[in-house]
Design an enzyme around this catalytic site. Structure first.
Site, PDB file in Angstrom:
ATOM      1  N   GLU A  85      -3.770   1.878  -7.237  1.00 11.91           N
ATOM      2  CA  GLU A  85      -4.201   3.024  -6.431  1.00 11.91           C
ATOM      3  C   GLU A  85      -3.264   4.201  -6.689  1.00 11.91           C
ATOM      4  O   GLU A  85      -2.170   4.255  -6.099  1.00 11.91           O
ATOM      5  CB  GLU A  85      -4.146   2.681  -4.940  1.00 11.91           C
ATOM      6  CG  GLU A  85      -5.046   1.549  -4.521  1.00 11.91           C
ATOM      7  CD  GLU A  85      -5.373   1.618  -3.035  1.00 11.91           C
ATOM      8  OE1 GLU A  85      -6.563   1.681  -2.710  1.00 11.91           O
ATOM      9  OE2 GLU A  85      -4.455   1.654  -2.205  1.00 11.91           O
ATOM     10  N   HIS A 101       0.855  -1.199   0.000  1.00  9.16           N
ATOM     11  CA  HIS A 101       0.000   0.000   0.000  1.00  9.16           C
ATOM     12  C   HIS A 101       0.890   1.247   0.000  1.00  9.16           C
ATOM     13  O   HIS A 101       1.940   1.268   0.648  1.00  9.16           O
ATOM     14  CB  HIS A 101      -0.928  -0.002   1.217  1.00  9.16           C
ATOM     15  CG  HIS A 101      -1.984   1.049   1.115  1.00  9.16           C
ATOM     16  ND1 HIS A 101      -1.749   2.364   1.432  1.00  9.16           N
ATOM     17  CD2 HIS A 101      -3.259   0.989   0.675  1.00  9.16           C
ATOM     18  CE1 HIS A 101      -2.848   3.066   1.207  1.00  9.16           C
ATOM     19  NE2 HIS A 101      -3.784   2.252   0.746  1.00  9.16           N
TER      20      HIS A 101
HETATM   21  P1  13P Z   1      -9.578   6.424  -0.054  1.00 13.56           P
HETATM   22  O1  13P Z   1     -10.744   5.572  -0.517  1.00 13.56           O
HETATM   23  O2  13P Z   1      -9.803   7.091   1.252  1.00 13.56           O
HETATM   24  O3  13P Z   1      -9.124   7.339  -1.137  1.00 13.56           O
HETATM   25  O4  13P Z   1      -8.369   5.402   0.210  1.00 13.56           O
HETATM   26  C1  13P Z   1      -8.060   4.460  -0.742  1.00 13.56           C
HETATM   27  C2  13P Z   1      -7.092   3.503  -0.186  1.00 13.56           C
HETATM   28  O5  13P Z   1      -5.991   3.855   0.167  1.00 13.56           O
HETATM   29  C3  13P Z   1      -7.529   2.105  -0.052  1.00 13.56           C
HETATM   30  O6  13P Z   1      -6.457   1.273   0.239  1.00 13.56           O
END
Ligand code: 13P
Length: 235
Positions: A157, A88
């Site tokens: 992400e 992450h």
């Molecule tokens: P948000 O949905 O708060 O943007 O975060 C996404 C995230 O980091 C999920 O792992």
């Protein structure tokens, strides 16, 4: 599809237990067939052998030992946890985890057969440096990772979209997912400012096999609505 909630450093153990129970009741009432993952804070991990799969946001690549502040396989096994989030951006950029250390974790939990949700994504300055540079940056996050591992899930992400309310355009998500799908056939989730109001259109996109949700998933009702939309799409 896979709908995942990353609760990050939020909710107490008591609140997490009632959160998961709420989601569990919703799954049962609506006969949901999606794969639903919840990643609570480490101190809120608990035994839960039902439909919601509880995963760890982090664990060290060890069974046990002298690694102050970390947990290992033994602590996950106590709660029958077989799912882990690795890579992450908050672990990479805030905790300073390197690709090398992520690969060690990946290999350790892969050997144990864990469902691994492996995250990739670029910071804003990388995106602004152009598409090719961005794809090269993301490609490096695949270094050392067994992209053919059969219990792998990848989450794209973009760092600049996490917790900001910003998202790439739908066309961008499709284009990047297409390139990432060429690297691995694993299910590919999108994460970054996913909310009840945009999840339907994101889930409907080609190459999107689910979502990884942070802030908006903190409300069990919102997370359940997202799961319901995934079910309705029937992908
Ligand atoms: P948000 O949905 O708060 O943007 O975060 C996404 C995230 O980091 C999920 O792992």
């Amino acid at each position: 599809m896979i709908i995942a909630a990353n609760l990050k450093t939020n909710l107490t153990r008591e609140k997490t237990i009632s959160y998961i129970q709420h989601v569990e009741n919703f799954i049962e009432k609506n006969a949901l067939l999606q794969e639903i993952l919840v990643f609570p804070a480490t101190s809120s991990l608990h035994l839960h052998n039902k439909k919601v799969k509880i995963g760890a946001q982090n664990a060290y690549h060890t069974y046990n030992g002298a690694f102050t502040g970390e947990i290992g396989y033994e602590q996950l096994e106590e709660f029958n946890i077989k799912t882990i989030l690795i890579g992450h951006s908050e672990r990479r950029h805030i905790m300073g985890e390197t690709q090398e250390s992520l690969v060690k974790k990946f290999n350790f939990y892969k050997e144990l057969g864990f469902r691994i949700v492996y995250c990739v994504g670029e910071p804003l300055e990388v995106r602004e440096a152009g598409h090719q540079h961005m794809m090269e940056y993301i490609s490096k996050q695949y270094d050392g990772i067994d992209t053919a591992y059969d219990n792998l899930v990848i989450a794209y992400e973009p760092v600049w979209a996490i917790g900001t309310g910003l998202t790439p355009t739908l066309e961008d998500i499709v284009a990047i997912h297409k390139e990432l799908k060429a690297k691995s056939k694993a299910p590919l989730l999108y994460g970054g400012s996913v909310k009840v109001t945009n999840v339907k259109e994101i889930l409907a996109l080609d190459g999107v096999d689910g979502v990884l949700v942070g802030s908006a998933a903190l409300y069990a009702e919102h997370f359940c609505t997202m799961c319901q939309y995934a079910q309705e799409l029937g992908k």
